[in-house]
Enzyme design. Structure first.
Site, PDB file in Angstrom:
ATOM      1  CG  ASN A   1      -1.733   1.212   1.415  1.00  0.00           C
ATOM      2  OD1 ASN A   1      -1.814   2.044   0.497  1.00  0.00           O
ATOM      3  ND2 ASN A   1      -2.370   1.353   2.566  1.00  0.00           N
ATOM      4  CD1 TRP A   2       3.513   0.999  -2.774  1.00  0.00           C
ATOM      5  CD2 TRP A   2       3.640   2.139  -4.696  1.00  0.00           C
ATOM      6  NE1 TRP A   2       4.267   0.264  -3.653  1.00  0.00           N
ATOM      7  CE2 TRP A   2       4.356   0.931  -4.837  1.00  0.00           C
ATOM      8  CE3 TRP A   2       3.573   3.014  -5.785  1.00  0.00           C
ATOM      9  CZ2 TRP A   2       5.011   0.591  -6.025  1.00  0.00           C
ATOM     10  CZ3 TRP A   2       4.222   2.672  -6.967  1.00  0.00           C
ATOM     11  CH2 TRP A   2       4.935   1.475  -7.084  1.00  0.00           C
ATOM     12  CE  LYS A   3      -0.206   3.234   4.729  1.00  0.00           C
ATOM     13  NZ  LYS A   3      -0.184   3.339   6.165  1.00  0.00           N
TER      14      LYS A   3
ATOM     15  CG  HIS B   1      -5.986   1.875   5.235  1.00  0.00           C
ATOM     16  ND1 HIS B   1      -5.560   2.811   6.139  1.00  0.00           N
ATOM     17  CD2 HIS B   1      -4.961   1.010   5.055  1.00  0.00           C
ATOM     18  CE1 HIS B   1      -4.312   2.517   6.495  1.00  0.00           C
ATOM     19  NE2 HIS B   1      -3.925   1.435   5.844  1.00  0.00           N
TER      20      HIS B   1
ATOM     21  CD  GLU C   1      -3.615  -2.694   7.474  1.00  0.00           C
ATOM     22  OE1 GLU C   1      -2.452  -2.876   7.114  1.00  0.00           O
ATOM     23  OE2 GLU C   1      -4.259  -1.682   7.166  1.00  0.00           O
TER      24      GLU C   1
ATOM     25  CB  SER D   1       4.769  -1.567  11.982  1.00  0.00           C
ATOM     26  OG  SER D   1       4.222  -0.280  12.215  1.00  0.00           O
TER      27      SER D   1
ATOM     28  N   GLY E   1       2.723  -1.272   4.307  1.00  0.00           N
ATOM     29  CA  GLY E   1       2.682   0.147   3.957  1.00  0.00           C
ATOM     30  C   GLY E   1       4.081   0.680   3.696  1.00  0.00           C
ATOM     31  N   GLY E   2       4.625   1.394   4.689  1.00  0.00           N
ATOM     32  CA  GLY E   2       5.911   2.072   4.535  1.00  0.00           C
ATOM     33  C   GLY E   2       7.004   1.231   3.896  1.00  0.00           C
TER      34      GLY E   2
HETATM   35  P1  PGA Z   1       2.512   0.284   7.639  1.00  0.00           P
HETATM   36  O1  PGA Z   1       1.091   0.461   6.932  1.00  0.00           O
HETATM   37  O2  PGA Z   1       3.100  -1.000   7.136  1.00  0.00           O
HETATM   38  O3  PGA Z   1       3.315   1.485   7.206  1.00  0.00           O
HETATM   39  O4  PGA Z   1       2.267   0.248   9.092  1.00  0.00           O
HETATM   40  C1  PGA Z   1       0.229  -0.624   6.781  1.00  0.00           C
HETATM   41  C2  PGA Z   1      -1.064  -0.122   6.217  1.00  0.00           C
HETATM   42  O5  PGA Z   1      -1.445   0.992   6.558  1.00  0.00           O
HETATM   43  O6  PGA Z   1      -1.726  -0.790   5.415  1.00  0.00           O
END
Ligand code: PGA
Length: 256
Positions: free
Chosen positions: A9-11, A94, A167, A216, A237-238
């Site tokens: 998920n590149w946001k 999300h 999540e 995370s 995500g990150g």
């Molecule tokens: P994160 O994000 O891995 O940066 O915690 C996960 C997500 O929001 O789907």
């Protein structure tokens, strides 16, 4: 056996140019990965360009959101009908959308319905806040979210490809000081979610729904989760924004 799936998920990150570069670098690095679905979810503006680039590769595309109608007077929105030219998946519910854009379970339910109608696989995100966890409301929270989010889909056989991501909200985007859920705790909630799905859907449909962990995840901690059979994959995500890091994560999942 359910096929493992990893979703990046590149946001709200990466320009079109940066997105193209990352995909071009990911392709050769992930080429040999078999028996796993690899999905990246870039911002809308990159979908058309990346769609051309992933042809013939083992990378699939997802969107990060959709509107609940196919078209109409909704300034600034994008519909599932529009993204269906490029995407197989869409992230819905999300916690960042629930929190910053006031998305309710009812709104998410409408989005799940229209995604399914357009043959796009919903990746439904559920999870409790720190406060809910402290009050012992984990199971009740995910149950309520799921029940409502799935309530408008009446054709249950269209849910065989459904993906659910557990999540915990307190574990998302904490990469500086990672607050990762303990694998055993994640398994407990994921097993509970599987029970809800088995209760509500026909057995063959329920058996094929994939349930992931997200929050995370990085290349250091993913190995602790891959040992757990109940976890069908990860929403990252990150760490999915960095080439080497994402490749390491995908390879670690593939080792098991
Ligand atoms: P994160 O994000 O891995 O940066 O915690 C996960 C997500 O929001 O789907």
């Amino acid at each position: 056996m359910r096929k493992k799936i990893v979703i990046g998920n590149w946001k709200m990150n990466k320009t079109v140019k940066e997105a193209i570069l990352l995909i071009e670098q990911l392709k050769p690095n992930l080429r040999d990965i078999e028996d796993m679905d690899i999905v990246v979810c870039p911002p809308y503006v990159s979908l058309a360009s990346l769609h051309h680039l992933i042809v013939g590769s083992n990378i699939k595309l997802g969107a990060q959101n959709i509107h609940w109608e196919n078209e109409g007077a909704y300034t600034g929105e994008v519909s599932s009908k529009m993204i269906s030219d490029f995407c197989e998946y869409v992230i819905l519910g999300h916690s960042e959308r629930r929190e910053h854009f006031s998305e309710t379970d009812e709104i998410i339910a409408k989005k799940v319905k229209i995604a399914v109608e357009n043959n796009i696989v919903p990746i439904i995100c559920v999870g409790e806040t720190k406060e809910q966890r402290d009050k012992g409301l984990i199971e009740g929270t995910v149950e309520k979210q799921l029940e409502k989010n799935l309530s408008l889909v009446t054709n249950h056989s269209s849910l065989t490809t459904l993906v659910i991501a557990y999540e915990p909200v307190w574990a998302i985007s904490t990469s500086k000081v990672p607050q990762v859920c303990k694998p055993k705790d994640a398994v407990e909630v994921i097993s509970y979610i599987r029970g809800i799905i088995e209760d509500r859907l026909k057995k063959d449909v329920a058996d094929s729904v994939r349930i992931l962990y997200g929050g995370s995840v990085d290349s250091d901690n993913v190995g602790n989760f891959t040992k757990e059979e109940e976890i069908d994959g990860f929403l990252v995500g990150g760490a999915s924004l960095k080439l080497e890091e994402f490749v390491r994560i995908v390879k670690k999942i593939g080792e098991k």
